[in-house]
Design a protein around this motif. Structure first.
Motif, mmCIF file in Angstrom:
data_model
loop_
_atom_site.group_PDB
_atom_site.id
_atom_site.type_symbol
_atom_site.label_atom_id
_atom_site.label_comp_id
_atom_site.label_asym_id
_atom_site.label_seq_id
_atom_site.Cartn_x
_atom_site.Cartn_y
_atom_site.Cartn_z
ATOM 1 N N SER A 106 -1.513 1.837 16.228
ATOM 2 C CA SER A 106 -2.000 2.467 17.449
ATOM 3 C C SER A 106 -1.088 2.087 18.601
ATOM 4 C CB SER A 106 -3.424 2.000 17.724
ATOM 5 O OG SER A 106 -3.909 2.606 18.893
ATOM 6 N N ASP A 152 0.499 5.484 0.642
ATOM 7 C CA ASP A 152 -0.295 6.638 1.019
ATOM 8 C C ASP A 152 0.414 7.865 0.460
ATOM 9 O OD1 ASP A 152 -1.618 8.730 2.215
ATOM 10 O OD2 ASP A 152 -1.478 7.929 4.242
ATOM 11 N N SER A 208 0.840 -1.189 0.000
ATOM 12 C CA SER A 208 0.000 0.000 0.000
ATOM 13 C C SER A 208 0.879 1.245 0.000
ATOM 14 C CB SER A 208 -0.928 0.006 1.207
ATOM 15 O OG SER A 208 -0.167 0.046 2.394
ATOM 16 N N VAL A 249 5.638 2.252 10.891
ATOM 17 C CA VAL A 249 4.615 1.575 10.103
ATOM 18 C C VAL A 249 4.865 0.075 10.209
ATOM 19 C CG1 VAL A 249 4.249 3.499 8.499
ATOM 20 C CG2 VAL A 249 5.942 1.744 7.953
ATOM 21 N N LYS A 295 -0.801 4.466 11.807
ATOM 22 C CA LYS A 295 -0.882 3.133 11.215
ATOM 23 C C LYS A 295 -0.737 2.052 12.288
ATOM 24 C CE LYS A 295 -0.551 4.526 6.796
ATOM 25 N NZ LYS A 295 -1.399 4.281 5.710
ATOM 26 N N SER A 329 3.044 8.519 5.432
ATOM 27 C CA SER A 329 2.497 7.648 6.455
ATOM 28 C C SER A 329 2.861 8.223 7.811
ATOM 29 C CB SER A 329 3.067 6.240 6.290
ATOM 30 O OG SER A 329 4.463 6.292 6.349
ATOM 31 N N ASP A 330 2.143 7.816 8.791
ATOM 32 C CA ASP A 330 2.450 8.304 10.124
ATOM 33 C C ASP A 330 2.080 7.251 11.141
ATOM 34 O OD1 ASP A 330 3.562 10.103 11.831
ATOM 35 O OD2 ASP A 330 1.864 11.432 11.908
ATOM 36 N N SER A 331 2.367 7.534 12.388
ATOM 37 C CA SER A 331 2.219 6.549 13.445
ATOM 38 C C SER A 331 0.791 6.073 13.633
ATOM 39 C CB SER A 331 2.733 7.128 14.764
ATOM 40 O OG SER A 331 4.088 7.440 14.621
#
Length: 168
Positions: free
Chosen positions: A59, A49, A47, A165, A57, A53-55
């Protein structure tokens, strides 16, 4: 003389262009099974983005931010990394990729190197806190995946980061 040289260059270009290229798709490549397990290569696309991307992704892991032109870890960064290391210890089956990012100032080459230093600094600190190195990989995107495309200090501060990620 010039005509012969030009003709020779055209002939070389045609020969080089006609040279057959052997290609092989890796979509359905499968090697001999070992121990009853298939070793087929997963050909599903990764994938992407386009906004970066960021954290979010993963939790539980937070983004680490850096100062301008810095890859060193300040006390705030160390606190965030310590929390991330604790989370990784509580989730031993998770592997992550640490992405190093920069703001849009500087050359592409410089920012890729800086992003790499940032990602490696985060990885090294996490390893020093007890996270197994084989659970962490790094990559640098330099300035290629900004979270905020504005040209101001607030945007630049958001983009100077290392985030987490899922490792593929």
């Amino acid at each position: 003389m010039v005509r012969k040289l030009a003709l020779g260059l055209v002939a070389c270009a045609l020969v080089a262009g006609c040279k057959s290229k052997q290609t092989q798709s890796n979509e359905n490549i499968e090697t001999a099974p070992t121990g009853g397990q298939s070793t087929a290569i997963d050909s599903s696309p990764l994938s992407f983005d386009p906004m970066g991307s960021d954290s979010g992704k993963i939790s539980g892991l937070v983004t680490v931010h850096f100062g301008y032109d810095k890859a060193s870890l300040d006390s705030s960064a160390k606190k965030d990394i310590a929390a991330n290391a604790d989370w990784m210890k509580k989730n031993p089956g998770v592997k992550v990729q640490i992405e190093g990012h920069c703001d849009n100032r500087g050359t592409i080459e410089y920012n890729v190197a800086l992003g790499e230093r940032r990602a490696n600094a985060v990885k090294s600190y996490m390893v020093s806190l007890g996270v197994a190195a084989d659970r962490l990989s790094t990559i640098s995107y330099g300035k290629e995946k900004p979270l905020d495309t504005a040209d101001n200090e607030a945007a630049w501060a958001k983009n100077r980061r290392a985030n987490f990620v899922p490792a593929q």
